[in-house]
Design a protein around this motif. Structure first.
Motif, PDB file in Angstrom:
ATOM      1  N   ALA A  14       0.855  -1.183   0.000  1.00 50.70           N
ATOM      2  CA  ALA A  14       0.000   0.000   0.000  1.00 50.70           C
ATOM      3  C   ALA A  14       0.891   1.234   0.000  1.00 50.70           C
ATOM      4  O   ALA A  14       2.001   1.210   0.520  1.00 50.70           O
ATOM      5  N   GLU A  15       0.355   2.292  -0.595  1.00 48.51           N
ATOM      6  CA  GLU A  15       1.108   3.543  -0.590  1.00 48.51           C
ATOM      7  C   GLU A  15       0.153   4.716  -0.505  1.00 48.51           C
ATOM      8  O   GLU A  15      -1.009   4.631  -0.880  1.00 48.51           O
ATOM      9  N   ARG A  16       0.690   5.819   0.003  1.00 46.83           N
ATOM     10  CA  ARG A  16      -0.064   7.069   0.116  1.00 46.83           C
ATOM     11  C   ARG A  16       0.962   8.182  -0.142  1.00 46.83           C
ATOM     12  O   ARG A  16       1.373   8.890   0.754  1.00 46.83           O
ATOM     13  N   LEU A  17       1.383   8.269  -1.398  1.00 44.10           N
ATOM     14  CA  LEU A  17       2.551   9.063  -1.756  1.00 44.10           C
ATOM     15  C   LEU A  17       2.414  10.543  -1.411  1.00 44.10           C
ATOM     16  O   LEU A  17       3.339  11.149  -0.917  1.00 44.10           O
ATOM     17  N   LYS A  18       1.289  11.153  -1.658  1.00 46.82           N
ATOM     18  CA  LYS A  18       1.145  12.597  -1.437  1.00 46.82           C
ATOM     19  C   LYS A  18       0.349  12.887  -0.168  1.00 46.82           C
ATOM     20  O   LYS A  18      -0.090  14.019   0.039  1.00 46.82           O
ATOM     21  N   GLY A  19       0.127  11.867   0.645  1.00 46.92           N
ATOM     22  CA  GLY A  19      -0.593  12.076   1.890  1.00 46.92           C
ATOM     23  C   GLY A  19      -2.077  12.289   1.725  1.00 46.92           C
ATOM     24  O   GLY A  19      -2.737  12.760   2.657  1.00 46.92           O
ATOM     25  N   VAL A  20      -2.611  11.950   0.540  1.00 44.66           N
ATOM     26  CA  VAL A  20      -4.058  12.115   0.329  1.00 44.66           C
ATOM     27  C   VAL A  20      -4.628  10.763  -0.094  1.00 44.66           C
ATOM     28  O   VAL A  20      -4.953   9.940   0.756  1.00 44.66           O
ATOM     29  N   ASP A  21      -4.681  10.512  -1.426  1.00 43.23           N
ATOM     30  CA  ASP A  21      -5.201   9.250  -1.935  1.00 43.23           C
ATOM     31  C   ASP A  21      -4.277   8.099  -1.553  1.00 43.23           C
ATOM     32  O   ASP A  21      -3.076   8.285  -1.297  1.00 43.23           O
ATOM     33  N   SER A  22      -4.854   6.888  -1.586  1.00 43.26           N
ATOM     34  CA  SER A  22      -4.052   5.703  -1.290  1.00 43.26           C
ATOM     35  C   SER A  22      -4.462   4.571  -2.205  1.00 43.26           C
ATOM     36  O   SER A  22      -5.607   4.512  -2.671  1.00 43.26           O
ATOM     37  N   THR A  23      -3.510   3.692  -2.499  1.00 40.59           N
ATOM     38  CA  THR A  23      -3.812   2.476  -3.241  1.00 40.59           C
ATOM     39  C   THR A  23      -3.338   1.266  -2.437  1.00 40.59           C
ATOM     40  O   THR A  23      -2.308   1.320  -1.755  1.00 40.59           O
ATOM     41  N   LEU A  24      -4.093   0.200  -2.518  1.00 45.49           N
ATOM     42  CA  LEU A  24      -3.752  -1.075  -1.905  1.00 45.49           C
ATOM     43  C   LEU A  24      -3.651  -2.096  -3.037  1.00 45.49           C
ATOM     44  O   LEU A  24      -4.559  -2.189  -3.864  1.00 45.49           O
ATOM     45  N   LYS A  25      -2.549  -2.830  -3.081  1.00 47.88           N
ATOM     46  CA  LYS A  25      -2.335  -3.793  -4.160  1.00 47.88           C
ATOM     47  C   LYS A  25      -2.132  -5.202  -3.598  1.00 47.88           C
ATOM     48  O   LYS A  25      -1.524  -5.365  -2.525  1.00 47.88           O
TER      49      LYS A  25
END
Lengths: 115, 111
Positions: free
Chosen positions: A67-78
């Motif tokens: 999982a990542e939340r690169l810009k501190g807003v949206d997130s993706t879970l893979k």
């Protein structure tokens, strides 16, 4: 006020395939959570972000989940590769600052079926 | 091992009846929350209790936190079909720690 948005709402894949889920938290919420809810069970925390940093990922199966939340807003879970036991609803939640009295607001979830 | 045990697992009653669902643990919790989840949606927070012996009321719903902060109950008076849903309890072992959810009580209120 818009709630937590998640997409897709439903996903069907075969085992060993990859899949990604997206979450857009409530505007201004610093803390973001991903939960896995298997049918007949309560949600289980997979990972918690505070802004773009990971606070708790102790229950994330790191060999296949990321999982990542690169810009501190949206997130993706893979999930890569998916297994049959990954069939579940994946819930995203957000809260203002993750404090003890903070309220978590949940999105509608993504229902994943692995065949 | 399930940290939070909820009972009953399923409950089907008629409109107007009263009911109580339970959330029990052998562990002490800093706080305990109750959520309701409807099909196709995420859980929605109903209440948070933090003090042993605390009782909170939300219209026809009464929540109680045990004196030892190991258990909680949710009582619904004169249940209505709109109360149908999955009721989840969730506890935090320490202030700010992750929530651990019970497996839920599926309530169906028949008109």
């Amino acid at each position: 006020e818009a709630g937590v948005a998640q997409s897709p709402r439903y996903k069907i894949i075969e085992k060993r395939q990859s899949v990604a889920f997206w979450c857009n938290p409530i505007s201004g919420h610093a803390t973001l959570y991903w939960y896995q809810q298997i049918l007949g069970q309560g949600p289980k925390l997979l990972i918690q972000f505070q802004n773009n940093g990971v606070v708790d990922d102790s229950q994330l199966p790191k060999d296949r989940f990321s999982a990542e939340r690169l810009k501190g807003v949206d997130s993706t879970l893979k999930i890569q590769p998916a297994k049959l036991e990954d069939s579940a609803v994946y819930l995203c939640a957000s809260s203002l600052d993750g404090g003890a009295s903070d309220t978590q607001y949940f999105g509608p979830g993504t229902r994943l079926t692995v065949l | 091992t399930q940290l939070l045990e909820q009972s009953p697992q399923f409950l089907s009653i008629q409109e107007g009846e009263n009911l109580t669902v339970y959330c029990n643990s052998s562990s002490v919790f800093s706080s305990l929350q109750w959520y309701r989840q409807e099909p196709g949606e995420g859980p929605v927070l109903l209440v948070t209790v933090v003090t042993g012996g605390e009782v909170k009321k939300l219209k026809r719903l009464t929540f109680q936190f045990g004196d030892a902060r190991k258990d909680s109950s949710l009582h619904i008076t004169a249940a209505q079909p709109g109360d149908t849903g999955l009721y989840l309890c969730a506890g935090a072992r320490t202030s700010g720690s992750r929530l651990t959810f019970g497996e839920g009580t599926q309530l169906t209120v028949n008109p």
